[in-house]
Design a protein around this motif. Structure first.
Motif, PDB file in Angstrom:
ATOM      1  N   HIS A   5       0.846  -1.208   0.000  1.00  0.00           N
ATOM      2  CA  HIS A   5       0.000   0.000   0.000  1.00  0.00           C
ATOM      3  C   HIS A   5       0.874   1.247   0.000  1.00  0.00           C
ATOM      4  O   HIS A   5       1.519   1.577   0.996  1.00  0.00           O
ATOM      5  N   HIS A   7       1.322   5.425  -1.986  1.00  0.00           N
ATOM      6  CA  HIS A   7       0.687   6.487  -2.781  1.00  0.00           C
ATOM      7  C   HIS A   7       1.781   7.261  -3.514  1.00  0.00           C
ATOM      8  O   HIS A   7       2.006   8.438  -3.231  1.00  0.00           O
ATOM      9  N   GLU A  95      -8.691   2.559  -1.623  1.00  0.00           N
ATOM     10  CA  GLU A  95      -9.107   2.164  -0.318  1.00  0.00           C
ATOM     11  C   GLU A  95     -10.499   2.686   0.016  1.00  0.00           C
ATOM     12  O   GLU A  95     -10.832   3.831  -0.295  1.00  0.00           O
ATOM     13  N   HIS A 163      -5.830  -2.504   5.674  1.00  0.00           N
ATOM     14  CA  HIS A 163      -4.560  -1.805   5.496  1.00  0.00           C
ATOM     15  C   HIS A 163      -4.236  -0.944   6.703  1.00  0.00           C
ATOM     16  O   HIS A 163      -5.132  -0.513   7.432  1.00  0.00           O
ATOM     17  N   ASP A 213       2.260   2.927   3.208  1.00  0.00           N
ATOM     18  CA  ASP A 213       1.249   3.991   3.179  1.00  0.00           C
ATOM     19  C   ASP A 213       1.941   5.330   2.917  1.00  0.00           C
ATOM     20  O   ASP A 213       1.480   6.374   3.359  1.00  0.00           O
TER      21      ASP A 213
HETATM   22 ZN    ZN Z   1      -3.503   4.893   1.998  1.00  0.00          ZN
END
Ligand code: ZN
Ligand code: ZN
Length: 270
Positions: A5, A7, A95, A163, A213
């Motif tokens: 996970h 970004h 998500e 997550h 994350d």
């Molecule tokens: Zn996230």
């Protein structure tokens, strides 16, 4: 190892995205799942998919975050489904979930949109990526209801990933009973996160994933810096110490869990 996970489509990475992906590979990160977020009326999700299309072994996920649940409608749904059909690299829906800490969207809207997106993901046979903050009981209840209608036949992919796990050991057990994988982020390494470590102890290796994350939640020893996929190694190392297992075992186990869940083939680089 796999960052389940991240970004990296965000503007924080605009200046050095190629180098960030290169560094991750150099650190032994074989694949990354880039989770799209943002406003479904804009190009936010298209950008997330474009990053996955650009780099080998970078996958994407699309779904409306609970913060933006108020923006979810028929048109948004059509846009996301179109993106899924446009690229084989889109392997998950999310998500999605509930965030009662920030409450950026009204809670009843978050709940309705969460359920609606779960059902769409089920229709498309896609695993979901779940986000839950200050709403653990509600999240488990909704997932239990929505996934008890679906019979997980042998060979059918698991329902998905919880997550950035932030709940109790009880929550982890409830989610695993539903078939979910539990993904830990850098916050499990934080000094005050004894409750997270307690939860991590009930998660067997077959259900474990690791993530950054990023750009948020930078693990120790880089806390305070921008997070990036190469740092997932520190979270994996930390968990290896916690479980008293060799690092290699954690790296291989989490990699094979990711491949099993998504049915993707990635060559490990370590
Ligand atoms: Zn996230
Ligand atoms: Zn999240």
């Amino acid at each position: 190892m796999i960052d389940s996970h991240c970004h990296i489509d965000g503007e924080q990475f605009d200046a050095d995205r190629d180098a960030v992906v290169e560094r991750a590979r150099g650190a032994g990160v074989a694949a990354m799942l880039n989770v799209g977020t943002g406003d479904p009326r804009t190009d936010d999700f298209r950008r997330a998919v474009a990053v996955a299309e650009k780099y080998e072994n970078v996958f994407a996920s699309v779904g409306v975050h609970p913060h933006d649940a108020k923006l979810y409608d028929y048109q948004a749904e059509g846009h996301l489904i179109g993106l899924i059909r446009s690229s084989e690299k889109v392997i998950a829906w999310g998500e999605i979930g509930l965030d009662f800490y920030y409450d950026h969207s009204p809670r009843d809207v978050q709940i309705e949109v969460f359920r609606r997106q779960i059902r769409t993901a089920q229709e498309l046979s896609l695993p979901i990526i779940v986000h839950s903050r200050d709403a653990d009981d509600e999240t488990v209840e909704i997932l239990r209801e929505e996934y008890s209608r679906v019979h997980a036949d042998e060979g059918v992919r698991g329902p998905g990933i919880m997550h950035c796990f932030g709940g109790s050991s009880r929550m982890a057990e409830d989610l695993m009973a539903l078939g979910f994988f539990i993904s830990f982020a850098g916050n499990v390494t934080f000094k005050k996160a004894e409750n997270l470590r307690e939860a991590a102890r009930v998660v067997p290796l077959e259900k474990l994933l690791v993530e950054t994350d990023c750009p948020f939640l930078t693990p120790v020893p880089f806390r305070g810096k921008r997070n990036e996929p190469s740092f997932v190694v520190h979270t994996a190392r930390f968990l290896a110490d916690l479980y008293e297992l060799p690092f290699q075992t954690i790296a291989e186990g989490t990699t094979s869990n990711f491949k099993r869940l998504f049915g993707v083939d990635v060559q490990a680089t370590i």
